[in-house]
Design a protein around this motif. Structure first.
Motif, PDB file in Angstrom:
ATOM      1  N   GLU A  47      48.797  11.499  92.718  1.00 12.96           N
ATOM      2  CA  GLU A  47      47.644  10.805  92.123  1.00 12.96           C
ATOM      3  C   GLU A  47      48.097   9.811  91.060  1.00 12.96           C
ATOM      4  OE1 GLU A  47      47.858  14.218  92.157  1.00 12.96           O
ATOM      5  OE2 GLU A  47      46.592  14.550  93.917  1.00 12.96           O
ATOM      6  N   THR A  75      47.880   5.748  91.561  1.00 10.18           N
ATOM      7  CA  THR A  75      47.102   4.970  90.595  1.00 10.18           C
ATOM      8  C   THR A  75      47.958   3.845  90.007  1.00 10.18           C
ATOM      9  OG1 THR A  75      45.787   6.929  90.078  1.00 10.18           O
ATOM     10  CG2 THR A  75      45.662   5.100  88.530  1.00 10.18           C
ATOM     11  N   LYS A 135      50.998   9.889  81.600  1.00 11.51           N
ATOM     12  CA  LYS A 135      50.229  10.635  82.598  1.00 11.51           C
ATOM     13  C   LYS A 135      50.816  12.009  82.920  1.00 11.51           C
ATOM     14  CE  LYS A 135      47.166   7.445  83.176  1.00 11.51           C
ATOM     15  NZ  LYS A 135      45.778   7.649  82.862  1.00 11.51           N
TER      16      LYS A 135
END
Length: 156
Positions: free
Chosen positions: A43, A47, A155
């Motif tokens: 993910e 992104t 992240k």
């Protein structure tokens, strides 16, 4: 002029296909590259690819709208140069070092490298400074690596 625009559009399409290939297979592949870097979460990686792809389209569109702004032109050429180098480092080197296909290598060789070469060759042929293109490639590459490192650090 229209040939240059068409080539840049083809570059963006090839770059997008390259990123789709990476987005699908690279997160799983990254588990095999642990000795070089931590595996990426799909993910977070996907992104980052979307952000980078959207940025490239915005950059190329800005250069199309304002062709008289040489900084934009050199930024675009730096981005194109970065993607030509990207075929070799990390994709080809990773494939050889790990003896395992690195996602993005095929689309890099099919799309990014030949289209980049034609665009960069034509840019120099039409009078743009090869040293500014090289410097732009270095700066854009450095900023992209910095962006990705910060992205993955925040992240993770």
């Amino acid at each position: 002029m229209w040939i240059s625009t068409l080539l840049k559009l083809l570059f963006l399409i090839g770059f997008t296909i390259h990123n789709i290939e990476e987005g699908i297979w690279l997160p799983e592949w990254s588990k095999y590259a642990e000795k070089f870097h931590k595996p990426v979460k799909k993910e977070i990686f996907r992104t980052a690819l979307i952000v980078l792809t959207l940025f490239s389209y915005l950059l190329f569109f800005a250069e199309y709208l304002f062709p008289q702004i040489l900084v934009l032109r050199y930024m675009v050429l730096g981005f194109i140069g970065m993607m030509a180098l990207n075929v070799f480092f990390p994709h080809l080197i990773a494939t050889i070092a790990l003896r395992r296909y690195a996602p993005g290598l095929l689309t890099g060789f099919i799309f990014n490298l030949p289209i980049s070469y034609v665009i960069l060759f034509n840019s120099v042929k039409t009078g743009l400074n090869i040293w500014f293109i090289a410097l732009s490639t270095f700066v854009v590459s450095l900023l992209t690596i910095l962006f990705l490192n910060i992205w993955f650090h925040i992240k993770n």
